[in-house]
Enzyme design. Structure first.
Site, PDB file in Angstrom:
ATOM      1  N   TYR A  45      41.023  35.437   7.608  1.00  0.00           N
ATOM      2  CA  TYR A  45      40.975  35.200   9.046  1.00  0.00           C
ATOM      3  C   TYR A  45      41.436  36.421   9.817  1.00  0.00           C
ATOM      4  O   TYR A  45      41.987  37.363   9.235  1.00  0.00           O
ATOM      5  CB  TYR A  45      41.826  33.970   9.423  1.00  0.00           C
ATOM      6  CG  TYR A  45      43.320  34.205   9.433  1.00  0.00           C
ATOM      7  CD1 TYR A  45      44.032  34.324   8.245  1.00  0.00           C
ATOM      8  CD2 TYR A  45      44.033  34.316  10.626  1.00  0.00           C
ATOM      9  CE1 TYR A  45      45.406  34.535   8.255  1.00  0.00           C
ATOM     10  CE2 TYR A  45      45.404  34.529  10.650  1.00  0.00           C
ATOM     11  CZ  TYR A  45      46.093  34.638   9.459  1.00  0.00           C
ATOM     12  OH  TYR A  45      47.439  34.859   9.467  1.00  0.00           O
ATOM     13  N   ARG A  91      39.296  45.023   9.208  1.00  0.00           N
ATOM     14  CA  ARG A  91      40.275  44.383   8.308  1.00  0.00           C
ATOM     15  C   ARG A  91      39.710  43.080   7.748  1.00  0.00           C
ATOM     16  O   ARG A  91      39.942  42.760   6.579  1.00  0.00           O
ATOM     17  CB  ARG A  91      41.602  44.143   9.038  1.00  0.00           C
ATOM     18  CG  ARG A  91      42.687  43.616   8.100  1.00  0.00           C
ATOM     19  CD  ARG A  91      44.047  43.562   8.767  1.00  0.00           C
ATOM     20  NE  ARG A  91      44.074  42.593   9.855  1.00  0.00           N
ATOM     21  CZ  ARG A  91      45.125  42.366  10.628  1.00  0.00           C
ATOM     22  NH1 ARG A  91      46.247  43.045  10.429  1.00  0.00           N
ATOM     23  NH2 ARG A  91      45.084  41.475  11.594  1.00  0.00           N
ATOM     24  N   ARG A 150      34.127  20.682  -5.948  1.00  0.00           N
ATOM     25  CA  ARG A 150      35.432  21.283  -6.209  1.00  0.00           C
ATOM     26  C   ARG A 150      35.584  21.760  -7.653  1.00  0.00           C
ATOM     27  O   ARG A 150      35.492  20.984  -8.591  1.00  0.00           O
ATOM     28  CB  ARG A 150      36.543  20.290  -5.882  1.00  0.00           C
ATOM     29  CG  ARG A 150      37.913  20.942  -5.876  1.00  0.00           C
ATOM     30  CD  ARG A 150      39.026  19.977  -5.568  1.00  0.00           C
ATOM     31  NE  ARG A 150      40.325  20.673  -5.541  1.00  0.00           N
ATOM     32  CZ  ARG A 150      40.967  21.057  -6.637  1.00  0.00           C
ATOM     33  NH1 ARG A 150      40.469  20.808  -7.826  1.00  0.00           N
ATOM     34  NH2 ARG A 150      42.121  21.703  -6.532  1.00  0.00           N
ATOM     35  N   HIS A 172      37.680  25.427  -9.525  1.00  0.00           N
ATOM     36  CA  HIS A 172      38.361  26.677  -9.183  1.00  0.00           C
ATOM     37  C   HIS A 172      37.395  27.864  -9.188  1.00  0.00           C
ATOM     38  O   HIS A 172      37.358  28.653  -8.262  1.00  0.00           O
ATOM     39  CB  HIS A 172      39.509  26.953 -10.155  1.00  0.00           C
ATOM     40  CG  HIS A 172      40.708  26.092  -9.900  1.00  0.00           C
ATOM     41  ND1 HIS A 172      40.654  24.721  -9.895  1.00  0.00           N
ATOM     42  CD2 HIS A 172      41.993  26.412  -9.630  1.00  0.00           C
ATOM     43  CE1 HIS A 172      41.850  24.238  -9.636  1.00  0.00           C
ATOM     44  NE2 HIS A 172      42.685  25.247  -9.462  1.00  0.00           N
ATOM     45  N   LYS A 204      44.432  39.275   4.515  1.00  0.00           N
ATOM     46  CA  LYS A 204      44.762  38.283   5.549  1.00  0.00           C
ATOM     47  C   LYS A 204      44.106  36.960   5.177  1.00  0.00           C
ATOM     48  O   LYS A 204      43.082  36.548   5.735  1.00  0.00           O
ATOM     49  CB  LYS A 204      44.333  38.790   6.938  1.00  0.00           C
ATOM     50  CG  LYS A 204      45.057  38.067   8.072  1.00  0.00           C
ATOM     51  CD  LYS A 204      44.942  38.845   9.354  1.00  0.00           C
ATOM     52  CE  LYS A 204      45.380  38.050  10.568  1.00  0.00           C
ATOM     53  NZ  LYS A 204      46.783  37.696  10.632  1.00  0.00           N
ATOM     54  N   GLU A 212      58.371  41.837   5.487  1.00  0.00           N
ATOM     55  CA  GLU A 212      57.838  41.578   6.830  1.00  0.00           C
ATOM     56  C   GLU A 212      58.261  40.174   7.246  1.00  0.00           C
ATOM     57  O   GLU A 212      58.943  39.466   6.499  1.00  0.00           O
ATOM     58  CB  GLU A 212      56.311  41.731   6.845  1.00  0.00           C
ATOM     59  CG  GLU A 212      55.599  40.724   5.954  1.00  0.00           C
ATOM     60  CD  GLU A 212      54.076  40.855   5.964  1.00  0.00           C
ATOM     61  OE1 GLU A 212      53.518  41.402   6.922  1.00  0.00           O
ATOM     62  OE2 GLU A 212      53.457  40.367   5.005  1.00  0.00           O
ATOM     63  N   LEU A 236      51.118  42.661   5.217  1.00  0.00           N
ATOM     64  CA  LEU A 236      49.866  42.783   5.959  1.00  0.00           C
ATOM     65  C   LEU A 236      50.001  44.014   6.860  1.00  0.00           C
ATOM     66  O   LEU A 236      50.995  44.134   7.597  1.00  0.00           O
ATOM     67  CB  LEU A 236      49.617  41.540   6.825  1.00  0.00           C
ATOM     68  CG  LEU A 236      48.300  41.629   7.584  1.00  0.00           C
ATOM     69  CD1 LEU A 236      47.125  41.363   6.650  1.00  0.00           C
ATOM     70  CD2 LEU A 236      48.260  40.666   8.751  1.00  0.00           C
TER      71      LEU A 236
HETATM   72  C1  LIG Z   1      52.254  38.063   7.559  1.00  0.00           C
HETATM   73  C2  LIG Z   1      51.857  38.836   8.780  1.00  0.00           C
HETATM   74  N1  LIG Z   1      52.309  40.092   8.925  1.00  0.00           N
HETATM   75  C3  LIG Z   1      51.993  40.831  10.008  1.00  0.00           C
HETATM   76  C4  LIG Z   1      51.205  40.315  11.027  1.00  0.00           C
HETATM   77  C5  LIG Z   1      50.857  41.152  12.220  1.00  0.00           C
HETATM   78  O1  LIG Z   1      49.510  41.514  12.195  1.00  0.00           O
HETATM   79  P1  LIG Z   1      48.728  41.914  13.542  1.00  0.00           P
HETATM   80  O2  LIG Z   1      49.514  43.034  14.162  1.00  0.00           O
HETATM   81  O3  LIG Z   1      47.403  42.382  13.034  1.00  0.00           O
HETATM   82  O4  LIG Z   1      48.654  40.694  14.385  1.00  0.00           O
HETATM   83  C6  LIG Z   1      50.710  39.021  10.901  1.00  0.00           C
HETATM   84  C7  LIG Z   1      49.855  38.460  11.956  1.00  0.00           C
HETATM   85  O5  LIG Z   1      49.392  37.352  11.902  1.00  0.00           O
HETATM   86  C8  LIG Z   1      51.030  38.257   9.752  1.00  0.00           C
HETATM   87  O6  LIG Z   1      50.575  37.007   9.599  1.00  0.00           O
END
Ligand SMILES: Cc1ncc(COP(=O)(O)O)c(C=O)c1O
Length: 283
Positions: free
Chosen positions: A33, A52, A98, A100, A146, A179, A203
């Protein structure tokens, strides 16, 4: 006016929108997403978001939908009359009985929604810091993707909410902060800013990438290296970044107050850089 969603090739009333219960997104959280800012009717950093998304899909071996995603994101915002807000897209592997293992013949399912968000308080709110708590890093080793599979993240965010905090930072067994549950984590010390390097452990946020460039242009020193929770608690300041949080200062980490509890001047400067960036893009 009812809300409109883009669902597999059509714009439909959200009340009537349907997805197949055998969609692998529903069954396995098998998809990726993006969340993108709409600033005065324009997509902020649309190209990096689309790039991305394509990267996430490629890493998950989901074929990229043959669509002008940028256009569809904009159109979804427009149809919902969203001038300032967010647009959300998720692409799942598609529908199959369904199992895997997945057939390589599936057509990815695409859903796009948009909703208003008042960025003004977020952008103006840099005078006060928020609290973060910490939680063990229990996620998989591909946090660079993501993925819509977000269980550890939602549990961490819930833990933060229940503790009266804005965000939860993941901390590894080695004591390093990776993070936040939905944000990138930063500390500031003597005018130098530190954030985890872009690796499989985080991310690589679009705001993170934009901000690194803005800070370098403004002469603020940025170190992309892991930092420990201990180091963070002794820092002058800290902040988190994301598409919806922008630059949100942090005043407390668990029970520790950073500095004297007020927002560090470097953090204030960084928040103003991002605020100027959004408003310039919105003009
Ligand atoms: C785990 C995680 N880290 C960092 C971010 C920040 O990403 P962005 O700056 O692209 O919104 C997000 C945003 O949803 C996230 O879910």
């Amino acid at each position: 006016m009812g809300k409109t969603a883009y669902v597999n090739g059509q714009f439909v009333d959200m009340q009537a929108a349907q997805v197949n219960i055998e969609d692998r997104g529903y069954q396995f959280a098998d998809g990726a997403y993006e969340v993108c800012t709409v600033a005065n009717g324009r997509l902020l950093d649309g190209d990096p978001h689309v790039r991305r998304l394509h990267r996430s899909l490629a890493e998950l071996k989901i074929p990229a939908p043959d669509l002008d995603i940028r256009e569809l994101l904009l159109e979804t915002a427009q149809r919902n009359q969203v001038d300032w807000g967010i647009v959300y897209i998720q692409v799942t592997r598609g529908v199959a009985p369904r199992n895997h293992a997945f057939p390589d013949t599936l057509t990815p399912a695409v859903v796009i929604t948009s909703r208003p968000l008042d960025y003004q308080p977020v952008l103006a709110g840099a005078s006060q810091g928020k609290k973060v708590i910490t939680t063990p890093e229990i996620r998989w080793r591909r946090c660079d993707i993501k993925s819509i599979s977000l269980l550890p993240n939602i549990l961490a965010k819930q833990q933060a909410r229940e503790a009266g905090a804005f965000e939860a930072w993941f901390v590894t067994d080695e004591g390093e902060v990776t993070e936040g549950s939905s944000t990138n984590a930063w500390i500031s010390n003597a005018g130098t800013v530190v954030t985890h390097p872009a690796s499989h452990a985080i991310l690589n946020g679009i705001v993170r990438q934009t901000l690194i460039e803005l800070m370098e242009n403004a002469g603020i020193r940025v170190e992309q290296r892991p930092f420990t929770l201990e180091e963070a608690k002794w820092a002058d300041g800290a902040f988190v970044t994301s598409t919806t949080a922008c630059v949100t200062p942090v005043s407390h980490i668990d029970d520790t107050t950073l500095g004297d509890g007020s927002v560090d001047t470097t953090v204030q400067h960084i928040a103003s850089l991002y605020r100027d960036y959004i408003y310039a893009a919105a003009e």
